[in-house]
Design a protein around this motif. Structure first.
Motif, PDB file in Angstrom:
ATOM      1  N   THR A  10      41.964 -72.493  71.345  1.00 28.35           N
ATOM      2  CA  THR A  10      41.365 -73.818  71.203  1.00 28.35           C
ATOM      3  C   THR A  10      41.634 -74.302  69.783  1.00 28.35           C
ATOM      4  O   THR A  10      41.942 -73.506  68.898  1.00 28.35           O
ATOM      5  N   THR A  11      41.546 -75.613  69.579  1.00 28.63           N
ATOM      6  CA  THR A  11      41.671 -76.139  68.215  1.00 28.63           C
ATOM      7  C   THR A  11      40.640 -77.219  67.961  1.00 28.63           C
ATOM      8  O   THR A  11      40.118 -77.845  68.885  1.00 28.63           O
ATOM      9  N   GLU A  12      40.381 -77.425  66.704  1.00 28.38           N
ATOM     10  CA  GLU A  12      39.643 -78.601  66.267  1.00 28.38           C
ATOM     11  C   GLU A  12      40.674 -79.746  66.184  1.00 28.38           C
ATOM     12  O   GLU A  12      41.668 -79.735  66.893  1.00 28.38           O
ATOM     13  N   VAL A  13      40.460 -80.710  65.296  1.00 30.29           N
ATOM     14  CA  VAL A  13      41.383 -81.845  65.192  1.00 30.29           C
ATOM     15  C   VAL A  13      41.863 -81.984  63.753  1.00 30.29           C
ATOM     16  O   VAL A  13      41.071 -81.946  62.816  1.00 30.29           O
ATOM     17  N   GLY A  14      43.172 -82.124  63.598  1.00 27.87           N
ATOM     18  CA  GLY A  14      43.733 -82.298  62.263  1.00 27.87           C
ATOM     19  C   GLY A  14      45.088 -81.635  62.150  1.00 27.87           C
ATOM     20  O   GLY A  14      45.757 -81.361  63.146  1.00 27.87           O
ATOM     21  N   VAL A  57      33.659 -71.223  72.925  1.00 28.10           N
ATOM     22  CA  VAL A  57      32.456 -70.602  73.495  1.00 28.10           C
ATOM     23  C   VAL A  57      32.497 -70.695  75.021  1.00 28.10           C
ATOM     24  O   VAL A  57      32.280 -69.705  75.737  1.00 28.10           O
ATOM     25  N   GLY A  58      32.802 -71.895  75.532  1.00 25.10           N
ATOM     26  CA  GLY A  58      32.866 -72.079  76.977  1.00 25.10           C
ATOM     27  C   GLY A  58      33.963 -71.247  77.613  1.00 25.10           C
ATOM     28  O   GLY A  58      33.764 -70.626  78.667  1.00 25.10           O
ATOM     29  N   ALA A  59      35.128 -71.211  76.963  1.00 25.24           N
ATOM     30  CA  ALA A  59      36.244 -70.433  77.497  1.00 25.24           C
ATOM     31  C   ALA A  59      35.915 -68.944  77.524  1.00 25.24           C
ATOM     32  O   ALA A  59      36.274 -68.231  78.474  1.00 25.24           O
ATOM     33  N   GLN A  60      35.206 -68.466  76.498  1.00 23.39           N
ATOM     34  CA  GLN A  60      34.872 -67.043  76.429  1.00 23.39           C
ATOM     35  C   GLN A  60      33.855 -66.661  77.493  1.00 23.39           C
ATOM     36  O   GLN A  60      33.965 -65.606  78.133  1.00 23.39           O
ATOM     37  N   ILE A  61      32.864 -67.531  77.730  1.00 26.87           N
ATOM     38  CA  ILE A  61      31.876 -67.254  78.775  1.00 26.87           C
ATOM     39  C   ILE A  61      32.547 -67.242  80.153  1.00 26.87           C
ATOM     40  O   ILE A  61      32.236 -66.403  81.004  1.00 26.87           O
ATOM     41  N   ALA A  62      33.491 -68.163  80.366  1.00 32.71           N
ATOM     42  CA  ALA A  62      34.184 -68.230  81.652  1.00 32.71           C
ATOM     43  C   ALA A  62      35.197 -67.105  81.823  1.00 32.71           C
ATOM     44  O   ALA A  62      35.513 -66.715  82.953  1.00 32.71           O
ATOM     45  N   ASN A  63      35.704 -66.579  80.708  1.00 29.74           N
ATOM     46  CA  ASN A  63      36.735 -65.528  80.733  1.00 29.74           C
ATOM     47  C   ASN A  63      36.303 -64.400  79.794  1.00 29.74           C
ATOM     48  O   ASN A  63      36.879 -64.226  78.715  1.00 29.74           O
ATOM     49  N   LEU A  84      40.995 -62.761  75.245  1.00 29.72           N
ATOM     50  CA  LEU A  84      40.980 -63.006  73.811  1.00 29.72           C
ATOM     51  C   LEU A  84      40.957 -64.518  73.596  1.00 29.72           C
ATOM     52  O   LEU A  84      41.888 -65.222  73.996  1.00 29.72           O
ATOM     53  N   VAL A  85      39.878 -65.034  73.010  1.00 28.47           N
ATOM     54  CA  VAL A  85      39.723 -66.473  72.772  1.00 28.47           C
ATOM     55  C   VAL A  85      39.693 -66.719  71.267  1.00 28.47           C
ATOM     56  O   VAL A  85      38.891 -66.123  70.551  1.00 28.47           O
TER      57      VAL A  85
END
Length: 295
Positions: A196-200, A235-241, A245-246
């Motif tokens: 995942t990324t933030e913005v910039g 956080v959402g990706a880690q809970i779902a998977n 490795l997130v």
């Protein structure tokens, strides 16, 4: 018939292919292999086609590669699947791919002819549309055209190595952010990570230098440009998977937007990794100030 006759075709894909599900990405790969054309994508489409394939030209647009932008400009046919011709991709509309026919496949009818006129418009799900094209191509007995001359031209543009960066090997030198992202990719690519990324600027460096071979491994805020997206998305990706490795690739400004989610990570014992590129600026803001606003 347009695809079969094209001498310099290119696939231009977007987040619509990802949103249509993994089978749509599989169909895209199959159709690209059948035709033998090169392929590029938007920021949101990364992973629908493997970055390790020699037909992959990298991301398109102002933060994309030289070869993808040149190929789009010189193509005689653009096959657009699930992308919206946004301003980061087109730049000046009067100079965008002036000599190409355009096939635009999109599930959103309002995106068709909104920015770039389509010669053939198909309103439909990306996966189903690709499956129908594959079936028709096979039923009509089409064979892949010899695109070797077109691919040779593309190799010439590739030779510019547009994403290369200077290396400073002095012991006290700062680590180049591109080098850091590539090192992260090399260290984790065998673990099938979710990024995942933030913005910039860090977001663009991640898009350019971290390779994706499968869909749904890249979570990033596209047109909305919301700083603070990446950490909660991780956080959402880690809970779902839970076994994956997130990693959230962040800048030191963006990560502060939702830094309180450290409490959520702690509460739920989530092994999310934060990879922060600290350049001590709001880097993208500074970049545009220096480029367009006389610093």
């Amino acid at each position: 018939a347009l695809i079969a006759a094209a001498e310099a075709p290119i696939f231009y894909t977007g987040g619509g292919v990802i949103n249509a599900g993994p089978s749509a990405s599989a169909s895209l790969r199959q159709f690209v292999e059948m035709i033998g054309a090169p392929i590029t994508s938007t920021l949101m489409g990364l992973g629908a086609f493997p970055n390790t394939d020699d037909k992959w030209l990298g991301m398109l647009g102002m933060h994309g590669t030289y070869e993808s932008n040149m190929a789009m400009n010189k193509a005689d046919l653009i096959i657009c699947v699930g992308a919206r011709f946004d301003d980061r991709v087109t730049g000046r509309l009067d100079a965008f791919a002036p000599n190409s026919k355009k096939i635009h496949i999109d599930i959103d009818r309002s995106s068709i002819n909104k920015i770039v006129p389509a010669d053939i418009a198909i309103v439909g799900d990306a996966g189903r549309s690709l499956d129908a094209l594959i079936a028709k191509w096979m039923a009509d007995g089409h064979k892949a055209k010899d695109l070797s001359e077109w691919m040779r031209r593309i190799e010439g543009w590739r030779a510019a190595r547009s994403l290369d960066f200077p290396e400073n090997t002095a012991p006290d030198a700062d680590i180049m952010p591109q080098r850091a992202v590539r090192a992260l990719y090399d260290a984790t690519r065998g673990k099938d990570p979710i990024i995942t990324t933030e913005v910039g600027q860090h977001q663009m460096w991640a898009a350019q230098h971290f390779g994706f071979d499968a869909p749904n491994r890249w979570l990033t805020s596209g047109g909305l440009g919301t700083m603070g997206y990446g950490f909660p998305a991780a956080v959402g990706a880690q809970i779902a998977n839970p076994d994956s490795l997130v990693i959230c690739i962040a800048g030191e400004a963006s990560v502060q937007m939702n830094i309180q989610e450290m409490a959520t990570v702690s509460q739920y014992r989530l092994p999310v990794k934060l990879f922060i590129l600290n350049n001590e600026w709001m880097g993208m803001v500074r970049q545009w100030q220096e480029l367009t606003y006389e610093s």
